[in-house]
Structures are given as C-alpha cells and as structure tokens.
Design an enzyme around this catalytic site. Structure first.
Site, short mmCIF file in Angstrom:
data_model
loop_
_atom_site.label_atom_id
_atom_site.label_comp_id
_atom_site.label_asym_id
_atom_site.label_seq_id
_atom_site.Cartn_x
_atom_site.Cartn_y
_atom_site.Cartn_z
N GLU A 27 31.47 43.57 46.22
CA GLU A 27 31.49 43.51 47.70
C GLU A 27 31.27 44.90 48.31
OE1 GLU A 27 35.08 41.54 48.97
OE2 GLU A 27 34.16 39.58 48.59
N GLU B 204 32.54 33.91 44.37
CA GLU B 204 33.96 33.69 44.65
C GLU B 204 34.13 32.57 45.67
OE1 GLU B 204 36.22 37.20 45.74
OE2 GLU B 204 35.15 38.40 44.24
C1 GAL Z 1 37.41 39.38 47.57
C2 GAL Z 1 37.39 40.31 46.37
C3 GAL Z 1 38.28 39.76 45.27
C4 GAL Z 1 39.63 39.37 45.83
C5 GAL Z 1 39.44 38.40 46.96
C6 GAL Z 1 40.71 37.95 47.62
O1 GAL Z 1 36.92 40.00 48.69
O2 GAL Z 1 36.08 40.45 45.89
O3 GAL Z 1 38.41 40.72 44.26
O4 GAL Z 1 40.25 40.52 46.27
O5 GAL Z 1 38.68 38.99 47.96
O6 GAL Z 1 41.52 37.32 46.73
#
Ligand code: GAL
Length: 891
Positions: A191, A260
């Site tokens: 990110e 994600e």
């Molecule tokens: C995303 C990040 C992850 C984790 C998630 C929240 O932005 O890439 O590593 O932090 O948020 O759980």
C-alpha cells in the site's frame, strides 16, 4: 589412505548425482509449472484460473497449528494461501537471521505445497499488518542516515538485502512454481500508494526502484504491488478494501486482483469487537468475480494471535481473531466458513465459463439489478436460453444491489427472485446454485468452558487448595514485587529527557526515568495557601505513563500522543520522581515511522511551584530499561527461581507492579486452551517461558453495538459486538506450549488483580444450529463440473439439505431442538411455530445422534407434510461433545 578416500568410481559419482536429482525432485510438490498473467487472470501452467486465497500469517500460530489451518483452508475452498513475511522476526539483530519455530517460513511454505495449495508470498518488507513497527526490525531506525520507504540509500540497501535473502531462500528450497514449488506470486512493498506523496519525488523514485529491484531478482513468477495506482507496467497493481468490484488496474493488460478482502477488522484495547456478516462478505466476493475479478484473498482467513510483544499500535490487542472464517484458536467460525465454502464451490462451477471469456456481457435487469454473463456467445438483446448449443459454456451472476427491497427479475426467459443486497450465481446461466444472502450453512455457539483450577497435582501443598463449590479456584500462587527503584547495573544518568525507543531499542515495553525534586517549606506553604498542587506536564505522550512519587504509584495516563497534566503530591525535602514510559505496540502505519518514536515529545515541566515551572529536561535523569523480572527471565522454567517468591495469601490485597507464578496441568483432550485473565488488570503473561502476550482488562464503551443488518455497505463501525465488556479476557495458550503437568504460568501485573481467579478454559463449539427451508438451493456438492453443459440432475437431487457437523471430530450427543414446519427464533432461542411435524426430533436424532456429521433432506418425504401449501423450514439445535467421553463409537 587419503587418496583412496578420494577415489570415487564413475558409478559412485553417477549414483551420487542421481540421489541429488532424486531428492530435489522428491522435495517438489507439483510438476514444475509456469505462472504468467493476462488482462483476465493468472495463467497457471497455461490455464487462466479463478483463485480464492486464504490469508494466514504463520507467526500468528504455532507450527503445530499450521497443517490444520491449511487443511481447513483447503476444505473451505481455497486454492491459495497468502502470507506476509515478517522481517522483524527473521532478522531480530542486524545480519543475524532466524527461521525457526513460528518463523520457520520454509516449513510453512512446504506445508502449503504438500497440501496441494499455491502460495502468495508478500515480502513487503514493510507489511503494516497491525504488527509491531509494521514488520520493520527496530534496529533499522538506528542505521545512520536512514529514512524508511523513500529514495534513501541506507534504507534501500537493507531492504534489498532482506528481499533478496527471502527470494534466494525460496529458490534454494525449490519452492517457486517453475521448480515444482507452491509459490505462484510475490508482493513488493505494501500500500505504498497511500503515502507516496509524503516523500515528493523521492516517493516515486523509490517505488520505481522497489519494483525494478524485485523484478531483477528473476524469481520467475509475477509480482504485485497493492494500492499502487502508478505501479510499473510489469507489476500487477491490486486492490485492498471491503469491496473491490469497481476496481480497475492501471493497465488494460493487467488482471483484477484483490489482495486484501477485509472480512472483519482488528481491535484496540478498550474497543468493542468487529463483525462482518457473511451475507455481505459473500456479496462482496460474488460481485468481484461478477465484475471481472479473478484473484481474491481473505484478509484474514485465519487471523490468530499477536503472541509476545508482536502486536502493533496504537494499542492493538493480543488477539488478531479479525472475525475471520477460522477463529483465533483454529476453530471454524460458522456460518462464515461454511457459507463461504458454498460460495467458493459456486464460483468454481463457473470457472470454465469465467476463464473462457475475455470479459463479461453486462445486462441491466432493473434500476438496481444487473447481470454479468460469461460465455455462451450471447447477444444482449433478445437473449433466449435456447440459443445455447449443448457445448457452450455460460455462467451468469445476477445482482440486486438494492439495500432494502427484494427484486424479481427476468433473465433469459426465466424469472429470478433476488433478496436485497445479494448475488445469485448461475453456473449454467439457468439454474441458481447459490445466493449470497441465503445462508444454509450451520452456525454454532462457542464457549470457553471452565475446566481447571490452576494447580498441578504434583505441586500443590494441600493447605493451599481452596474449596469453593460455585467456582473452584486456583491455588498455590507465589508472588514477588517488581522494585520501583534502580536495580540494573546498566542504568545510566544523563541530563535531559531521552527518546524512549532510542534507549529501549524496544527490548522491553518499559523505560524508567528517575530524578529527585527538592521541595521547600515555601513551596508547601504556597500550595496550601493557594489550594493548588504541582503537576507533571508533558506536551505529548504515548502509550502509557505511570508516575511514582517516593515509590508510590500516584497517577497513570493512557493515550496516543496526548497532553499530560498529572497532579502530584510532594513531601518537604527531597522527593523521588519516577516516570515510567510504556509502549503497547509500536506504530505500524504511516510515513516516517522511523521518526515516530515512543514516550514523550515536546516540553516536560513541573508546574505549580512558588518560583514558577521547572523544565524537567534541564534535570539529570537516571535511565533503566525493562523490568527486573524480565531481566532475570523469571518467566522461564530455568530462571524463575531467581526471584525471591513468597506464598500469596488467599485474601491478599491486589497489588501493583507485582509478579505471580503458579504451576498447572494441561486439560485433557485436544480442544484449544485459553487462559481467562478477566480478574487481572494490565500486564503480560508467560506459559513455560512462552510469551502469550500483553493482557488488559480495559472495558469497551457501552454504546455502539446495537442490531446488525447485513444489507448495505460494510464499514468497521457496523455490527460491533461485546460493548460494555472487557475487550479481551481469554488468551490463547497453544497446545504445543503445554506439558501434561506442571506448566509454569508467570504473570506480571501492573495495576492490581486477583490471580486466584485466573482459570484455564477449553474453547470449543458445543452448540450447533442450522435452519434450512424448502426455498434454499440444493447443496453445492450435488452439482458437478461435468454437469455444466448437460445439467443432467434429476429433480430428486434438487432437494435442499441440512448439513450438521461437529468440529474437530466431536460427535453429536443430543438433539436439543428440532422442528420441521414453521419454527421461529434463532440458535438457542428456537421455538415451534403453528406448523410442526411431530416426528421432527426422532427423525433428526435418528440421522445425527452419535455421529460427527449428518445430512437431512428438507422434504415432506422424510417428515410427512405437517401443513399443506405452507413453505416449510427445518430448524435444529444439537450438542457436540468430544468423542472420547461420549460413549459413542466414532463414525
Ligand atoms: C491494510 C494493510 C494490512 C492491514 C490492514 C488492516 O491497509 O495492508 O497490512 O494493516 O490494512 O487490517
């Protein structure tokens, strides 16, 4: 002698060579295969694939848990396991690598390969992940001239060293796809697009460098960068969010990937717990594949535990359950796991059509209803199912994005009813096999049942056994005081206030600042006359500050860069002022983490003295890192005797900054073990030297939970649970860390608690329930890929079914409720409706009792018809018990 040893015959050489060849091949998991991609999907061994990925972070579980977690991911329909690589764990000291225990990355990857799943390795090496310092080792901030994550030579050098180390390790271990290993994809950075602008031109240069550096490693599989809208042409930019169905990669040549899918959320101390309803999660996933997505990863499929001091900040709790489909203890979270399993099976039935089509045909079905059709040579206007030849593959997704209303739509000459905020999946463009809002999967109620008072048969002096019938209590606790004084020979004195991490190097949460303050008669008279008291004032502080005056704890402040004004009371003459600065997980998100630091910032003063304020940074301070108990390692079996321990009286008053220890036996069986620390305040706990994490009984606000409606866009504030209760009271103690008896439990308590009420609990899903009606779709397993063109499924097979299963081999000991008819209520609150088949209980008992799992048809043929013309539902509640104490033989 020497020469004869060196003489190796040609045949010996050949067989030696063959042995090497053989071991190399036998350590492979697949026939070597290539991975590439086009605009539609990853191409694995020449075939486009629709992929479901399960996020599991290996150090958030023990190696002993890994096989089961991977197996449950596979059973749930995952093709891929995804993990970050945790730099801080692998290089705890600069240049010294560690790949053992929970950090045995190679073993984890091999287990994934052995199970036949692929692996997506996100090296980062910045990972965020609610992990301490975002996964950076804390020594990194001490590298001279370093600025993290920008065009900075010292940073790039360290990053490149680590990334290369990992890629080389994977290559040496033959774990890349083209070597027959499971790794199909890597990730560089994480990110970065969110913070790139903070670094100006350096940001862009760094991003381009990171991409180029990764590609130059020649790993032979694709790389992604998530949330990186300016990712270079040969790196896939991927989406991270609650929904990614509108996501467009930055090039028409790249596929739509979702690295994600946040299926829950993380939690802070003092917060309530997140819950993302599975109907909404399934909707998001179905919409993603509907609108052209081809790789989707659940973040997290198993969240696990932030053991030790690995949780990030500000204030992230020890549990990383995440409301994921597999819970913190490795048990399935139902109906989430089961409903997603059905969804994955439905998507898999569509895979041939999805991969065959370069894009979908869009059909508007209503104001908020739409279809996407893959394959079938369709013409949008005037489509008719009869136009499909028997060989054409056609799959369709019908969505109703209306948050309130059910919609009835017409598609290919048929009528379809779509619940609000739902997607129906039609693998043959004709039959609905799944709707995201219709959950047929069983649910269950998990309990953490009290099993043991905390004592070990072999260690308890009889006089300490407390008999209390209502709540049998633990016994035989020993106690020792943590000194509020200088004990370390390594303490040092300097003028001024040093930054917390510069001193502790994060080797402990605790940094002690000692000084002396002189108070005159005039000061005391001044305070009395003006009715004021002096105060410690700090411009900005994180995470916890405790102020001690002359050995007494006089105030505590908790916050994230908050102003401190802590009133204090001094005696006449010299007073010892002690400031204890504590961290509760280092910052893991944002630009310039290396500058973020911990402890105090800005001016530090003593206010309210007769002669004005004292600037405390002008004084001499003596510094001491950590706790004496930590230093002596009293939490370990070898060193716990280094303290002078005293027996703890049953009626002892809760005391601050105190160590406790006891021994206990492991509960019988295989159910996961939890320690209930609800009677304690704040501190840390260890079992047999393993750090089970920080604990804190801080309570979440009463408000903010309310009712939960799956419909409409999810955000982490929606559907919260556990309001008004301590955020976390149960702490996972992995079975692998326990011996049968005499387990050493050591607790360090800061604020005061009652260790006698600490207990060991067994976590299990004792109650299972399901509710399936005639209007549900038949079970997914009844459909198979070969039917995709022919659909030769007879009508009998279209009967919906209830599937009940006890977890981890447990069996159903009793059926507590069963009603076929019009039952009401929900799990543990079921009641009969007007219509009820009198044989409901006996039919279900006959089918299920004594078994690990059972299927029951939702049909009049089985139950008789208790009320003609009425749509019937079967609701069941059953109890599961461990098969070893059931008296039933195992089915
Ligand atoms: C995303 C990040 C992850 C984790 C998630 C929240 O932005 O890439 O590593 O932090 O948020 O759980």
């Amino acid at each position: 002698m020497i020469s004869s040893r060196l003489k190796i015959s040609f045949f010996q050489f050949l067989s030696f060579h063959l042995i090497i060849q053989f071991t190399l091949i036998s350590s492979n998991f697949f026939e070597p295969f290539n991975v590439t991609y086009d605009h539609r999907a990853l191409i694995i061994d020449g075939h486009r694939r629709m992929l479901i990925s399960a996020g599991i972070h290996y150090p958030r579980a023990t190696p002993e848990m890994w096989p089961d977690l991977i197996a449950k991911s596979k059973e749930g329909g995952a093709d891929v396991v995804q993990t970050y690589v945790f730099w801080s764990g692998h290089e705890p000291v600069k240049g010294q690598y560690y790949f053992e225990g929970e950090y045995d990355l190679v073993k984890f990857v091999k287990l994934v390969g052995e199970s036949g799943l692929y692996l997506h390795l996100r090296i980062g090496p910045y990972v965020c992940a609610e992990w301490n310092f975002g996964g950076f080792p804390v020594w990194l901030r001490d590298v001279p001239g370093i600025v993290f994550r920008t065009d900075n030579a010292p940073f790039k050098e360290e990053m490149q060293k680590f990334v290369t180390k990992i890629v080389d390790l994977m290559r040496e271990e033959m774990l890349l796809s083209w070597q027959g290993g499971p790794i199909i994809m890597f990730q560089i950075e994480n990110e970065y697009g969110n913070i790139e602008h903070s670094f100006g031109q350096g940001g862009k240069e760094y991003m381009t460098w990171a991409a180029g550096m990764a590609l130059a490693l020649d790993a032979g599989v694709p790389w992604v960068m998530c949330k990186q809208t300016d990712a270079p042409e040969n790196i896939i930019d991927a989406c991270n969010a609650y929904y990614c169905d509108g996501f467009k990669p930055n090039s028409p040549k790249k596929p739509i990937f979702w690295t994600e899918d946040w299926d829950g959320w993380y939690t802070t101390w003092g917060g309530s717990l997140p819950h993302r309803p599975v109907e909404d999660l399934a909707f998001a996933v179905a919409r993603f594949f509907q609108r052209g997505g081809s790789f989707q990863n659940y973040y997290m499929y198993f969240g696990g535990t932030n053991f030790g001091r690995t949780s990030g900040g500000p204030f992230y709790i020890t549990s990383y359950d995440y409301d994921a489909p597999i819970d913190e203890y490795g048990l399935l979270s139902e109906p989430k796991w089961g409903h997603l399993k059905d969804l994955h099976a439905a998507i898999k039935l569509c895979e041939p059509a999805l991969v065959a089509a370069d894009s979908a045909q869009y059909i508007k079905l209503g104001p908020k209803q739409e279809a996407h059709v893959y394959g079938g040579n369709l013409h949008i206007q005037g489509m008719d199912f009869s136009q499909f030849g028997s060989q054409s593959r056609c799959s369709a997704f019908l969505a109703n994005i209306d948050e309130r209303q059910t919609a009835t739509v017409r598609f290919l000459g048929q009528s379809f009813t779509l619940p609000p905020w739902s997607v129906s999946i039609l693998p043959d463009c004709r039959n609905t096999v799944f709707n995201t809002a219709k959950v047929a999967a069983q649910t269950h109620i998990k309990t953490a049942e009290y099993v043991l008072p905390l004592f070990s048969n072999s260690s308890v002096p009889a006089r300490f056994i407390v008999q209390n019938e209502d709540s049998p209590q633990s016994t035989s606790w020993m106690t020792a005081k943590e000194p509020i004084s200088l004990w370390s020979e390594e303490n040092f004195t300097v003028k001024g206030i040093l930054e917390h991490l510069n001193v502790t190097k994060d080797e402990s949460d605790y940094l002690w600042y000692f000084t002396r303050i002189y108070v005159s008669d005039d000061d005391i008279a001044f305070w009395e006359k003006n009715k004021v008291s002096p105060a410690v004032s700090i411009d900005s502080m994180r995470d916890v500050l405790r102020v001690f005056i002359n050995g007494q704890l006089t105030g505590s402040v908790v916050g994230h860069w908050v102003k401190v004004v802590q009133p204090v009371q001094f005696q006449k003459g010299y007073n010892e002022l002690v400031l204890l600065s504590q961290t509760v997980g280092l910052q893991n998100y944002g630009a310039f983490l290396e500058r973020d630091g911990a402890g105090f910032k800005g001016q530090i003063k003593l206010t309210g003295f007769k002669n004005g304020d004292t600037d405390l940074s002008n004084l001499s301070w003596t510094y001491q890192v950590g706790l004496k108990g930590e230093f002596l390692k009293v939490h370990t079996t070898g060193d716990n005797e280094k303290f002078e321990w005293f027996d703890l009286a049953v009626d002892a008053i809760p005391s601050t900054f105190t160590w406790y220890k006891t021994f206990f036996d492991a509960p019988a069986g295989d159910d996961p073990v939890a320690l209930d620390l609800g009677s304690m305040g704040k501190g840390q706990a260890w079992v047999n030297g393993h750090h089970i994490g920080r604990y804190w009984t801080i309570v979440s606000p009463k408000d903010g939970c309310g009712s939960c409606d799956y419909r409409g866009a999810y955000n982490s504030g929606k559907c919260r649970t556990n309001c008004g209760n301590p955020t976390q009271t149960w702490y996972h103690v992995p079975r692998a860390w326990l011996e049968a008896s005499n387990n050493l439990l050591v607790v360090f308590e800061e604020t005061g608690g009652n260790p006698f009420e600490i207990s060991v609990k067994l976590r299990s899903a004792k109650v299972i329930c399901a509710q399936v009606s005639e209007s549900h779709y038949p079970p997914l397993r009844k459909w198979s890929q070969t039917d995709l063109t022919g659909w030769n499924i007879s009508r009998n097979d279209m009967t919906p079914e209830m599937h009940l299963k006890c977890q981890d081999g447990h069996i159903m000991s009793s059926v507590e409720f069963a009603s076929y008819g019009t039952p009401k209520g929900s799990c543990q609150k079921f009641s009969r409706g007007n219509c009820h088949a009198s044989n409901s209980s006996s039919v279900v008992t006959e089918a299920c009792q004594g078994k690990n799992s059972c299927n029951i048809a939702i049909s009049n043929a089985l139950f008789g018809d208790p009320c003609r013309g009425v749509s019937k539902t079967l609701a069941v509640e059953a109890r599961c018990i461990s098969s070893s104490n059931s008296g039933y033989s195992h089915y």
